[in-house]
Enzyme design. Structure first.
Site, short mmCIF file in Angstrom:
data_model
loop_
_atom_site.label_atom_id
_atom_site.label_comp_id
_atom_site.label_asym_id
_atom_site.label_seq_id
_atom_site.Cartn_x
_atom_site.Cartn_y
_atom_site.Cartn_z
N LYS A 1 37.01 34.03 41.05
CA LYS A 1 38.21 35.42 40.88
C LYS A 1 38.17 35.96 42.42
O LYS A 1 37.35 36.10 43.05
CB LYS A 1 37.32 36.43 39.98
CG LYS A 1 38.05 37.56 39.55
CD LYS A 1 37.25 38.38 38.77
CE LYS A 1 36.30 39.34 39.52
NZ LYS A 1 36.19 40.82 38.96
N LYS B 1 26.63 38.37 38.13
CA LYS B 1 26.11 39.35 39.30
C LYS B 1 24.74 39.08 39.76
O LYS B 1 24.24 39.19 40.87
CB LYS B 1 26.61 40.57 38.74
CG LYS B 1 28.19 40.76 39.14
CD LYS B 1 28.58 42.39 39.37
CE LYS B 1 30.17 42.32 39.48
NZ LYS B 1 30.66 43.76 39.65
N LYS C 1 35.71 41.83 45.43
CA LYS C 1 35.46 42.50 46.65
C LYS C 1 34.20 42.08 47.51
O LYS C 1 33.86 42.09 48.44
CB LYS C 1 34.96 43.99 46.01
CG LYS C 1 36.17 44.82 45.39
CD LYS C 1 35.56 46.22 45.15
CE LYS C 1 36.53 46.62 44.08
NZ LYS C 1 35.78 47.59 43.01
N1 AQP Z 1 40.66 39.26 40.47
C1 AQP Z 1 41.14 40.22 39.60
N2 AQP Z 1 42.30 39.93 39.06
C2 AQP Z 1 42.84 40.92 38.22
N3 AQP Z 1 42.20 42.16 37.93
C3 AQP Z 1 40.98 42.22 38.63
N4 AQP Z 1 40.11 43.15 38.56
C4 AQP Z 1 39.15 43.21 39.56
N5 AQP Z 1 39.27 41.67 40.12
C5 AQP Z 1 40.70 41.31 39.62
C6 AQP Z 1 40.29 44.42 37.87
O1 AQP Z 1 39.93 45.57 38.56
C7 AQP Z 1 39.78 46.49 37.75
C8 AQP Z 1 38.58 47.10 38.54
O2 AQP Z 1 37.69 46.39 38.93
P1 AQP Z 1 36.11 46.98 39.33
O3 AQP Z 1 36.29 47.25 40.70
O4 AQP Z 1 35.64 48.11 38.68
O5 AQP Z 1 35.29 45.78 39.14
P2 AQP Z 1 35.23 44.57 39.37
O6 AQP Z 1 35.83 43.62 38.10
O7 AQP Z 1 33.61 43.86 39.29
O8 AQP Z 1 35.94 44.02 40.66
P3 AQP Z 1 35.54 42.94 41.64
O9 AQP Z 1 36.46 42.96 42.83
O10 AQP Z 1 35.20 41.51 41.15
O11 AQP Z 1 34.20 43.86 42.48
P4 AQP Z 1 32.92 43.05 42.63
O12 AQP Z 1 33.06 41.93 43.82
O13 AQP Z 1 32.03 44.24 43.34
O14 AQP Z 1 32.31 42.57 41.45
C9 AQP Z 1 39.18 46.11 36.55
O15 AQP Z 1 40.01 46.51 35.54
C10 AQP Z 1 39.04 44.77 36.86
O16 AQP Z 1 39.33 43.86 35.62
#
Ligand code: AQP
Length: 341
Positions: A194, A111, A197
């Site tokens: 992955k 990040k 968002k």
């Molecule tokens: N691609 C994924 N596959 C499976 N699980 C996922 N999670 C996130 N992306 C995937 C799971 O969703 C939960 C909440 O995630 P979060 O929003 O708190 O944080 P994150 O992992 O940082 O999600 P993003 O979408 O990748 O957000 P950004 O882009 O902002 O970093 C967690 O349990 C996570 O494992």
């Protein structure tokens, strides 16, 4: 005590990965465990958030919990900033956690990227706050997607060090629950990244609020390869062989999504679609995705149009969460030697 804690960041555009990796499992666990599900707004501000959007996104995550089937009378649903124990315990645990441990966290590296010097301190100590989220309730189990595994290992290290430092058996050593056939959903545009968002391409993900047409279009446009779909020979003891996975990441991503949505094993999905062209498989996947996700999206839209209802649920949840966390925090103060009532 079997208590579950997990959280989702209100950073916008909740997607299929969040649903299959986390939110759907939250729903399944409600019968078996005492569950706390948190909209982690303190985590969200580790990168800049527009204040108006943050409030809307907080309601969106809460709406996704409700629309997916979380029962707020049974499970405790709240937003993190409303329970001060998270921030307080985070400070205490930051004094237990080690800089060397944080330096190994791959999510920070991803990040912060090349602009590391300019990343917020909050982003760096994010895993300490996550440990506090879980340990403030002495949760025993944490359902997450695979990307959070390393942070959970850190939570275990912090809990163990706290117990050792103060010669107590106080914090539990938490167990991750990484469940289902799609624990790491990949981008629809790049099978090695992955689904996220923060991906600038909206076509890389299926958002929970996408309508039927958007779901169909995104699946049709999803990157694939020219070969027909493989059969179960790509598995070894139920797991995908690494060489096959590396050769056709996009194909296996779509197959895993189908398996997870239909709640069948990858082996069953491979048997079902072996030898089929991608165009036909994509039609099947689109139909299944619409059947499973469209009702959730519609219910989310309905709930988001009634912010008062969602806000009340979060407020009541915060009171219940606070009632669990405060006595635990008080004990932590006593263990450390903080003077006070
Ligand atoms: N691609 C994924 N596959 C499976 N699980 C996922 N999670 C996130 N992306 C995937 C799971 O969703 C939960 C909440 O995630 P979060 O929003 O708190 O944080 P994150 O992992 O940082 O999600 P993003 O979408 O990748 O957000 P950004 O882009 O902002 O970093 C967690 O349990 C996570 O494992």
């Amino acid at each position: 005590m079997r208590r579950v804690f997990s959280g989702v960041q209100p950073t916008g555009d909740l997607h299929l990965g969040n649903y299959l990796g986390a939110i759907r499992n939250f729903v399944d666990l409600q019968e078996e465990y005492e569950c706390l599900y948190c909209v982690v707004d303190l985590h969200a501000i580790t990168v800049w958030q527009d204040p108006i959007k943050l409030a809307a996104n907080t309601r969106e995550v809460a709406a996704s919990f409700l629309a997916s089937g979380i029962d707020p009378k049974n499970s405790i649903m709240f937003n993190q900033s409303q329970v001060p124990a998270h921030a307080e315990l985070s400070w205490i645990l930051s004094c237990v956690s080690r800089i060397g441990w944080l330096n190994r966290m791959t999510q920070f590296k991803d990040k912060a990227g090349k602009n590391r010097e300019n990343a917020s301190v909050g982003l760096y100590v994010y895993p300490n706050l996550m440990a506090a989220d879980i340990l403030a309730y002495k949760a025993s189990h944490v359902p997450v997607g695979e990307d959070q595994k390393q942070h959970l290992e850190l939570t275990r290290d912090i809990a163990t060090k706290f117990n050792n430092d103060f010669s107590v058996e106080f914090f539990p050593v938490v167990e991750p629950l990484i469940l289902g056939e799609a624990t790491r959903v990949m981008s629809l545009r790049d099978g090695k990244a992955k689904m996220s968002k923060s991906d600038p391409s909206d076509n890389s993900r299926i958002n929970l609020t996408d309508g039927t047409d958007e779901i169909v279009q995104k699946i049709r446009k999803a990157r694939t390869d020219p070969d027909v779909l493989p059969g179960p020979e790509v598995l070894i003891e139920g797991d995908l062989k690494t060489e096959d996975q590396n050769k056709r990441p996009e194909a296996f991503n779509l197959l895993s999504i189908y398996s997870a949505l239909s709640r069948q094993s990858l082996e069953e999905t491979l048997k079902q679609f072996q030898g089929m062209q991608f165009s036909s498989f994509k039609d099947e996947l689109a139909d299944l995705s619409i059947a499973k996700l469209a009702p959730i999206g519609e219910e989310m839209q309905r709930l988001m149009a009634d912010p008062g209802y969602v806000d009340n649920i979060l407020q009541e949840g915060a009171i219940r969460a606070n009632n669990i966390a405060q006595p635990i925090l008080k004990e932590v103060h006593q263990i450390i030697g903080f003077l006070g009532k």
